[in-house]
Design a protein around this motif. Structure first.
Motif, PDB file in Angstrom:
ATOM      1  N   PRO A 262      25.038  10.165 -14.514  1.00  0.00           N
ATOM      2  CA  PRO A 262      24.177   9.385 -13.614  1.00  0.00           C
ATOM      3  C   PRO A 262      24.170   9.917 -12.187  1.00  0.00           C
ATOM      4  O   PRO A 262      23.132   9.871 -11.512  1.00  0.00           O
ATOM      5  CB  PRO A 262      24.785   7.974 -13.675  1.00  0.00           C
ATOM      6  CG  PRO A 262      25.458   7.918 -15.012  1.00  0.00           C
ATOM      7  CD  PRO A 262      26.008   9.313 -15.215  1.00  0.00           C
ATOM      8  N   PHE A 263      25.307  10.432 -11.710  1.00  0.00           N
ATOM      9  CA  PHE A 263      25.357  10.988 -10.350  1.00  0.00           C
ATOM     10  C   PHE A 263      24.263  12.033 -10.169  1.00  0.00           C
ATOM     11  O   PHE A 263      23.537  12.040  -9.180  1.00  0.00           O
ATOM     12  CB  PHE A 263      26.739  11.606 -10.079  1.00  0.00           C
ATOM     13  CG  PHE A 263      26.868  12.242  -8.720  1.00  0.00           C
ATOM     14  CD1 PHE A 263      27.289  11.498  -7.632  1.00  0.00           C
ATOM     15  CD2 PHE A 263      26.564  13.588  -8.523  1.00  0.00           C
ATOM     16  CE1 PHE A 263      27.401  12.072  -6.364  1.00  0.00           C
ATOM     17  CE2 PHE A 263      26.667  14.180  -7.270  1.00  0.00           C
ATOM     18  CZ  PHE A 263      27.097  13.413  -6.193  1.00  0.00           C
ATOM     19  N   TRP A 264      24.151  12.920 -11.183  1.00  0.00           N
ATOM     20  CA  TRP A 264      23.188  14.027 -11.089  1.00  0.00           C
ATOM     21  C   TRP A 264      21.763  13.544 -11.312  1.00  0.00           C
ATOM     22  O   TRP A 264      20.817  14.079 -10.739  1.00  0.00           O
ATOM     23  CB  TRP A 264      23.576  15.125 -12.082  1.00  0.00           C
ATOM     24  CG  TRP A 264      24.965  15.612 -11.798  1.00  0.00           C
ATOM     25  CD1 TRP A 264      26.092  15.369 -12.510  1.00  0.00           C
ATOM     26  CD2 TRP A 264      25.383  16.388 -10.658  1.00  0.00           C
ATOM     27  NE1 TRP A 264      27.185  15.943 -11.891  1.00  0.00           N
ATOM     28  CE2 TRP A 264      26.780  16.576 -10.772  1.00  0.00           C
ATOM     29  CE3 TRP A 264      24.695  16.946  -9.562  1.00  0.00           C
ATOM     30  CZ2 TRP A 264      27.509  17.294  -9.827  1.00  0.00           C
ATOM     31  CZ3 TRP A 264      25.428  17.659  -8.624  1.00  0.00           C
ATOM     32  CH2 TRP A 264      26.823  17.826  -8.763  1.00  0.00           C
ATOM     33  N   GLU A 265      21.592  12.510 -12.151  1.00  0.00           N
ATOM     34  CA  GLU A 265      20.247  11.953 -12.362  1.00  0.00           C
ATOM     35  C   GLU A 265      19.726  11.314 -11.076  1.00  0.00           C
ATOM     36  O   GLU A 265      18.567  11.479 -10.709  1.00  0.00           O
ATOM     37  CB  GLU A 265      20.278  10.933 -13.515  1.00  0.00           C
ATOM     38  CG  GLU A 265      20.462  11.608 -14.867  1.00  0.00           C
ATOM     39  CD  GLU A 265      20.974  10.654 -15.948  1.00  0.00           C
ATOM     40  OE1 GLU A 265      20.961   9.429 -15.731  1.00  0.00           O
ATOM     41  OE2 GLU A 265      21.406  11.158 -17.008  1.00  0.00           O
TER      42      GLU A 265
ATOM     43  N   ARG B  10      24.416   8.297  -4.987  1.00  0.00           N
ATOM     44  CA  ARG B  10      25.003   7.056  -5.498  1.00  0.00           C
ATOM     45  C   ARG B  10      26.433   7.318  -5.953  1.00  0.00           C
ATOM     46  O   ARG B  10      26.758   8.383  -6.473  1.00  0.00           O
ATOM     47  CB  ARG B  10      24.184   6.498  -6.665  1.00  0.00           C
ATOM     48  CG  ARG B  10      22.867   5.884  -6.194  1.00  0.00           C
ATOM     49  CD  ARG B  10      22.131   5.214  -7.336  1.00  0.00           C
ATOM     50  NE  ARG B  10      20.845   4.700  -6.898  1.00  0.00           N
ATOM     51  CZ  ARG B  10      20.554   3.398  -6.728  1.00  0.00           C
ATOM     52  NH1 ARG B  10      21.467   2.485  -6.989  1.00  0.00           N
ATOM     53  NH2 ARG B  10      19.363   3.021  -6.321  1.00  0.00           N
ATOM     54  N   VAL B  11      27.281   6.318  -5.746  1.00  0.00           N
ATOM     55  CA  VAL B  11      28.686   6.397  -6.132  1.00  0.00           C
ATOM     56  C   VAL B  11      28.958   5.286  -7.138  1.00  0.00           C
ATOM     57  O   VAL B  11      28.450   4.165  -6.999  1.00  0.00           O
ATOM     58  CB  VAL B  11      29.606   6.272  -4.889  1.00  0.00           C
ATOM     59  CG1 VAL B  11      31.061   6.084  -5.291  1.00  0.00           C
ATOM     60  CG2 VAL B  11      29.460   7.508  -4.004  1.00  0.00           C
ATOM     61  N   GLN B  12      29.745   5.613  -8.136  1.00  0.00           N
ATOM     62  CA  GLN B  12      30.076   4.631  -9.172  1.00  0.00           C
ATOM     63  C   GLN B  12      30.926   3.510  -8.566  1.00  0.00           C
ATOM     64  O   GLN B  12      31.830   3.763  -7.767  1.00  0.00           O
ATOM     65  CB  GLN B  12      30.859   5.341 -10.287  1.00  0.00           C
ATOM     66  CG  GLN B  12      31.049   4.494 -11.525  1.00  0.00           C
ATOM     67  CD  GLN B  12      31.914   5.211 -12.547  1.00  0.00           C
ATOM     68  OE1 GLN B  12      32.833   5.941 -12.191  1.00  0.00           O
ATOM     69  NE2 GLN B  12      31.616   5.010 -13.809  1.00  0.00           N
ATOM     70  N   ALA B  13      30.611   2.293  -8.949  1.00  0.00           N
ATOM     71  CA  ALA B  13      31.374   1.133  -8.490  1.00  0.00           C
ATOM     72  C   ALA B  13      31.724   0.273  -9.693  1.00  0.00           C
ATOM     73  O   ALA B  13      30.999   0.242 -10.687  1.00  0.00           O
ATOM     74  CB  ALA B  13      30.556   0.318  -7.496  1.00  0.00           C
ATOM     75  N   CYS B  14      32.834  -0.429  -9.579  1.00  0.00           N
ATOM     76  CA  CYS B  14      33.228  -1.360 -10.624  1.00  0.00           C
ATOM     77  C   CYS B  14      32.334  -2.599 -10.535  1.00  0.00           C
ATOM     78  O   CYS B  14      32.174  -3.179  -9.465  1.00  0.00           O
ATOM     79  CB  CYS B  14      34.686  -1.752 -10.424  1.00  0.00           C
ATOM     80  SG  CYS B  14      35.243  -3.008 -11.597  1.00  0.00           S
TER      81      CYS B  14
ATOM     82  N   GLY C 100      34.119  -4.556  -7.775  1.00  0.00           N
ATOM     83  CA  GLY C 100      33.329  -3.977  -6.692  1.00  0.00           C
ATOM     84  C   GLY C 100      33.882  -2.723  -6.064  1.00  0.00           C
ATOM     85  O   GLY C 100      33.236  -2.123  -5.204  1.00  0.00           O
ATOM     86  N   GLU C 101      35.085  -2.276  -6.469  1.00  0.00           N
ATOM     87  CA  GLU C 101      35.676  -1.066  -5.876  1.00  0.00           C
ATOM     88  C   GLU C 101      34.846   0.165  -6.246  1.00  0.00           C
ATOM     89  O   GLU C 101      34.467   0.338  -7.404  1.00  0.00           O
ATOM     90  CB  GLU C 101      37.109  -0.876  -6.386  1.00  0.00           C
ATOM     91  CG  GLU C 101      38.115  -1.801  -5.744  1.00  0.00           C
ATOM     92  CD  GLU C 101      38.533  -1.369  -4.344  1.00  0.00           C
ATOM     93  OE1 GLU C 101      38.346  -0.194  -3.986  1.00  0.00           O
ATOM     94  OE2 GLU C 101      39.042  -2.239  -3.615  1.00  0.00           O
ATOM     95  N   LEU C 102      34.625   1.018  -5.230  1.00  0.00           N
ATOM     96  CA  LEU C 102      33.952   2.293  -5.485  1.00  0.00           C
ATOM     97  C   LEU C 102      34.963   3.288  -6.028  1.00  0.00           C
ATOM     98  O   LEU C 102      36.146   3.236  -5.670  1.00  0.00           O
ATOM     99  CB  LEU C 102      33.355   2.825  -4.187  1.00  0.00           C
ATOM    100  CG  LEU C 102      32.210   2.003  -3.586  1.00  0.00           C
ATOM    101  CD1 LEU C 102      32.022   2.358  -2.129  1.00  0.00           C
ATOM    102  CD2 LEU C 102      30.925   2.236  -4.367  1.00  0.00           C
ATOM    103  N   ARG C 103      34.516   4.183  -6.880  1.00  0.00           N
ATOM    104  CA  ARG C 103      35.431   5.224  -7.364  1.00  0.00           C
ATOM    105  C   ARG C 103      34.711   6.553  -7.533  1.00  0.00           C
ATOM    106  O   ARG C 103      33.532   6.611  -7.851  1.00  0.00           O
ATOM    107  CB  ARG C 103      36.112   4.806  -8.661  1.00  0.00           C
ATOM    108  CG  ARG C 103      35.194   4.570  -9.846  1.00  0.00           C
ATOM    109  CD  ARG C 103      36.053   4.125 -11.046  1.00  0.00           C
ATOM    110  NE  ARG C 103      35.323   4.004 -12.279  1.00  0.00           N
ATOM    111  CZ  ARG C 103      34.871   2.838 -12.794  1.00  0.00           C
ATOM    112  NH1 ARG C 103      35.059   1.718 -12.148  1.00  0.00           N
ATOM    113  NH2 ARG C 103      34.233   2.831 -13.944  1.00  0.00           N
ATOM    114  N   PHE C 104      35.460   7.622  -7.276  1.00  0.00           N
ATOM    115  CA  PHE C 104      34.949   8.984  -7.417  1.00  0.00           C
ATOM    116  C   PHE C 104      36.147   9.897  -7.648  1.00  0.00           C
ATOM    117  O   PHE C 104      37.148   9.746  -6.956  1.00  0.00           O
ATOM    118  CB  PHE C 104      34.188   9.415  -6.144  1.00  0.00           C
ATOM    119  CG  PHE C 104      33.378  10.669  -6.350  1.00  0.00           C
ATOM    120  CD1 PHE C 104      32.073  10.613  -6.806  1.00  0.00           C
ATOM    121  CD2 PHE C 104      33.952  11.911  -6.112  1.00  0.00           C
ATOM    122  CE1 PHE C 104      31.340  11.770  -7.008  1.00  0.00           C
ATOM    123  CE2 PHE C 104      33.231  13.068  -6.323  1.00  0.00           C
ATOM    124  CZ  PHE C 104      31.921  12.996  -6.761  1.00  0.00           C
TER     125      PHE C 104
END
Ligand SMILES: [Zn+2]
Length: 141
Positions: free
Chosen positions: A12-15, A23-27, A31-35
């Motif tokens: 999804p990051f690349w899409e 965009r950054v993945q979040a829970c 709500g925590e962001l993670r990378f």
């Protein structure tokens, strides 16, 4: 040039990048962001996630000017930079990239003397061998 290896978690990051969105993945539970992207939240262990739109602004947290030995295509572009960018919206998340003069400009398009830790940057996207990748432009500070 080396292009990203796209895995299922990171796809999804690349899409989103291909649409010009950082965009950054979040829970979706806490709500925590993670990378980098991964299936499970390290804070609450939820497997529900969403992709949160970032402003695209950040600061140079650190950088290097790679020296030989380098892969031939990179040696031809040295001196260039590789930066770690701390995102304004997610100060604990740092993305690896390159500061360039314009989105499609070469890796050596910015004089290394212009780079400073803490310098504000904003994201720009360019296509490299069929993959849209984020690059960073210096903001006037
Ligand atoms: Zn969580």
């Amino acid at each position: 040039m080396l292009t990203p290896v796209i895995d299922e978690d990171g796809a999804p990051f690349w899409e989103y990048a291909a649409r010009g969105e950082l965009r950054v993945q979040a829970c979706a539970a806490c709500g925590e962001l993670r990378f980098p992207p991964r299936p499970c939240c390290p804070h609450c262990r939820s497997f529900d996630s969403e992709w949160r739109l970032m402003s695209g602004r950040g600061r140079i947290w650190s950088y290097v000017l790679p020296h030989p030995p380098l892969l031939p295509e990179y040696a031809a572009q040295a001196p260039y930079n590789a930066v770690l960018v701390e995102l304004a919206d997610a100060p604990r998340i740092r993305l690896v990239g390159n500061v360039v003069a314009a989105p499609g400009a070469p890796l050596n398009s910015v004089d290394p003397a212009r780079l400073r830790i803490g310098a504000p940057v904003r994201v720009a996207f360019t296509e490299v061998d069929g993959v849209t990748v984020p690059r960073w432009l210096l903001e006037r500070s």
